[in-house]
Design an enzyme around this catalytic site. Structure first.
Site, mmCIF file in Angstrom:
data_model
loop_
_atom_site.group_PDB
_atom_site.id
_atom_site.type_symbol
_atom_site.label_atom_id
_atom_site.label_comp_id
_atom_site.label_asym_id
_atom_site.label_seq_id
_atom_site.Cartn_x
_atom_site.Cartn_y
_atom_site.Cartn_z
ATOM 1 N N ASN A 192 86.480 60.221 51.726
ATOM 2 C CA ASN A 192 86.050 58.779 51.255
ATOM 3 C C ASN A 192 85.109 58.601 50.271
ATOM 4 O OD1 ASN A 192 86.026 56.108 50.534
ATOM 5 N ND2 ASN A 192 86.532 55.416 52.636
ATOM 6 N N ARG A 249 90.840 59.413 50.004
ATOM 7 C CA ARG A 249 91.106 58.107 49.589
ATOM 8 C C ARG A 249 90.949 57.865 48.033
ATOM 9 N NH1 ARG A 249 87.173 52.999 49.319
ATOM 10 N NH2 ARG A 249 88.615 51.272 48.819
ATOM 11 N N HIS A 279 92.369 48.264 48.600
ATOM 12 C CA HIS A 279 92.137 48.295 50.030
ATOM 13 C C HIS A 279 93.517 48.332 50.792
ATOM 14 C CE1 HIS A 279 88.176 45.792 49.167
ATOM 15 N NE2 HIS A 279 87.603 47.333 49.255
ATOM 16 N N ARG A 337 80.156 42.650 42.533
ATOM 17 C CA ARG A 337 81.187 42.084 41.438
ATOM 18 C C ARG A 337 81.363 40.544 41.586
ATOM 19 N NH1 ARG A 337 85.463 46.271 44.013
ATOM 20 N NH2 ARG A 337 83.591 47.285 44.952
ATOM 21 N N GLU A 392 90.094 53.392 57.826
ATOM 22 C CA GLU A 392 90.690 53.806 56.727
ATOM 23 C C GLU A 392 90.941 55.181 56.968
ATOM 24 O OE1 GLU A 392 87.598 52.082 54.174
ATOM 25 O OE2 GLU A 392 89.231 51.244 52.662
HETATM 26 C C1 UVW Z 1 88.679 48.972 46.316
HETATM 27 C C2 UVW Z 1 87.198 48.678 46.320
HETATM 28 O O1 UVW Z 1 86.781 47.636 46.016
HETATM 29 O O2 UVW Z 1 86.720 49.640 47.403
HETATM 30 P P1 UVW Z 1 85.171 49.269 48.248
HETATM 31 O O3 UVW Z 1 85.348 48.222 48.869
HETATM 32 O O4 UVW Z 1 85.118 50.609 48.867
HETATM 33 O O5 UVW Z 1 84.267 49.321 47.094
HETATM 34 MG MG MG Z 2 84.991 50.257 51.927
#
Ligand code: UVW
Ligand code: MG
Ligand code: ADP
Length: 402
Positions: free
Chosen positions: A8, A95, A184, A245, A388
């Site tokens: 991953n 992943r 996710h 984000r 995961e």
């Molecule tokens: C799709 C995604 O945001 O994955 P991660 O939470 O691992 O950054």
């Molecule tokens: Mg994660």
């Protein structure tokens, strides 16, 4: 024994597990961090016995790139076990975050698949390039076994058009493949099934809201085991407030920053993906640091936490309406599994909707699935650790065992 190696990869790190799919047991797990950084490179390797705590070794040294990181992992297996010569993996599961409209199933990675994953990078700029670097390094290290990609987007293929369609000019959307995909998915799938198992009820009978709250975060409405709505969109930027984000934002903000402040496309991308979320609001991207700052009286950090929780509550309400009934709300991932303050902030005050948390149960720390709602709560509230890697190992094995 049928070992599968699962990788991953993140932009500056990768997690791995060696899993025996015959009994779903983790034989070894590890994390290689700060790849490419001049300082602070670190690898952690844990050997798991059948019972008791794993035996963990930490190595600190600069790790130039994913290929070097892979060598560090191989050295750790050689030095601390289990021996990959004695238990060679029958496949490597990877992943991959964005599969777009091309990949709906676990897929054996060929040269063409690698090209496709690369092309989809524009729709997951923080993730697909890292996933690909991990694949290239792993294919060098394990050249003789099949490598299988498991896509975050696959579980959300069941979204109805009303949920995946953006309300923009349909021709533009069609031409440029602009639609919501959701991410996710491997986690939402695993956790919704594990929650049903915990409740002793068939997943087909349950309406669930799964909250995957990690560094990246998303909510998913799961109806009868199928994803019917999720908060991430065409890319993993939409939806909840995350570590770095922004999640949902009026798209006109981008037009404004571009027209009035001269922001370039790349600057806007970096702003929303890397310098927003709780980090952008408070200076702290990690929830533990955010709590520490709040406890020290920092007001910006309190605002960041409130914005974070407020957004999630809104999604819980929206998904309850979409589902028509909620049997269970399920917390998972780094914050969801470990942070009782965060869980209480998200679901506190919803008694009127039949959601009643039990403060004592919520405060329990454990690695096991558990109920945190009160006995008189109409909605079950659960904490279910995600895995995961195990889900990826199972799906990869299904592909290679035909
Ligand atoms: C799709 C995604 O945001 O994955 P991660 O939470 O691992 O950054
Ligand atoms: Mg994660
Ligand atoms: N004990 C804890 N309390 C609060 N937050 C935690 C705790 N442990 C981990 N976290 C949070 O979980 C996040 C990582 O979650 P994880 O699911 O591993 O994310 P990712 O897979 O995106 O890296 C960290 O950024 C941290 O904020």
């Amino acid at each position: 024994m049928t070992p599968i190696l699962v990788v991953n990869s993140g932009s500056s790190s990768f997690k791995y597990q060696l899993i025996d799919v015959e009994d779903s047991r983790t034989l070894a797990s590890g994390l290689v961090e700060r790849i490419g950084a001049a300082e602070g490179g670190r690898a952690k390797h844990s050997v798991h016995a059948a019972s008791g705590d794993p035996d963990t070794t930490v190595l600190e040294r600069a790790i130039a790139d994913h290929t070097a990181g892979f060598q560090v992992m191989l050295d750790a297996f050689a030095a601390h076990g289990p021996s990959l010569d004695e238990h060679p993996p029958v496949a490597v599961g990877h992943r991959v975050v964005q599969g777009g409209a091309r990949f709906f199933e676990p897929t054996v990675i060929t040269d063409l698949v690698r090209i496709n994953i690369d092309e989809l990078s524009a729709l997951a700029p923080l993730h697909n390039p890292a996933n690909l670097a991990g694949i290239v390094a792993a294919q060098q290290a394990f050249a003789d076994v099949p490598h299988v990609a498991i896509f975050d987007t696959a579980f959300h293929q069941t979204l109805p058009p009303a949920a995946y369609t953006y309300a923009i000019d349909a021709e533009v959307a069609e031409k440029h493949r602009v639609r919501r995909y959701g991410f996710h998915g491997t986690s939402h799938r695993f956790v919704s099934r594990a929650a049903a198992e915990f409740l002793g009820r068939p997943v087909a009978d349950l309406k669930q809201i799964v909250l995957h709250l990690g560094n990246g975060a998303s909510a998913c409405a799961v109806d009868g085991g199928r994803s019917v709505e999720t908060s991430m969109g065409m890319t993993p930027l939409e939806g909840l407030v995350m570590g770095t984000r922004s999640g949902d934002i009026d798209p006109a903000v981008l037009l404004h920053l571009s027209r009035r402040a001269g922001y370039s496309i790349d600057e806007l991308d970096a702003l929303l993906n890397s310098r927003s979320g709780i980090l952008g609001l408070s200076g702290h991207g990690d929830m533990r640091d955010l709590h520490a700052a709040i406890d020290a009286g920092d007001e910006r950090s309190q605002v960041a936490f409130d914005v974070w929780a407020h957004r999630i509550r809104g999604y819980v309400g929206a998904y309850a309406a979409q589902l028509g009934r909620v049997d269970a709300i399920v917390f998972t991932a780094g914050v969801g599994e470990n942070d009782d303050r965060a869980r209480a902030a998200v679901l506190g005050g919803l008694e009127g909707f039949g959601v009643v948390l039990d403060a004592e149960r919520n405060a329990v720390r454990s690695r096991d699935a558990r109920r945190i709602s009160a006995d008189d709560s109409r909605v079950e509230v659960l904490v279910v650790p995600t895995n995961e890697e195990l889900e990826i190992a199972r799906q990869a094995y299904e592909v290679v065992s035909g």
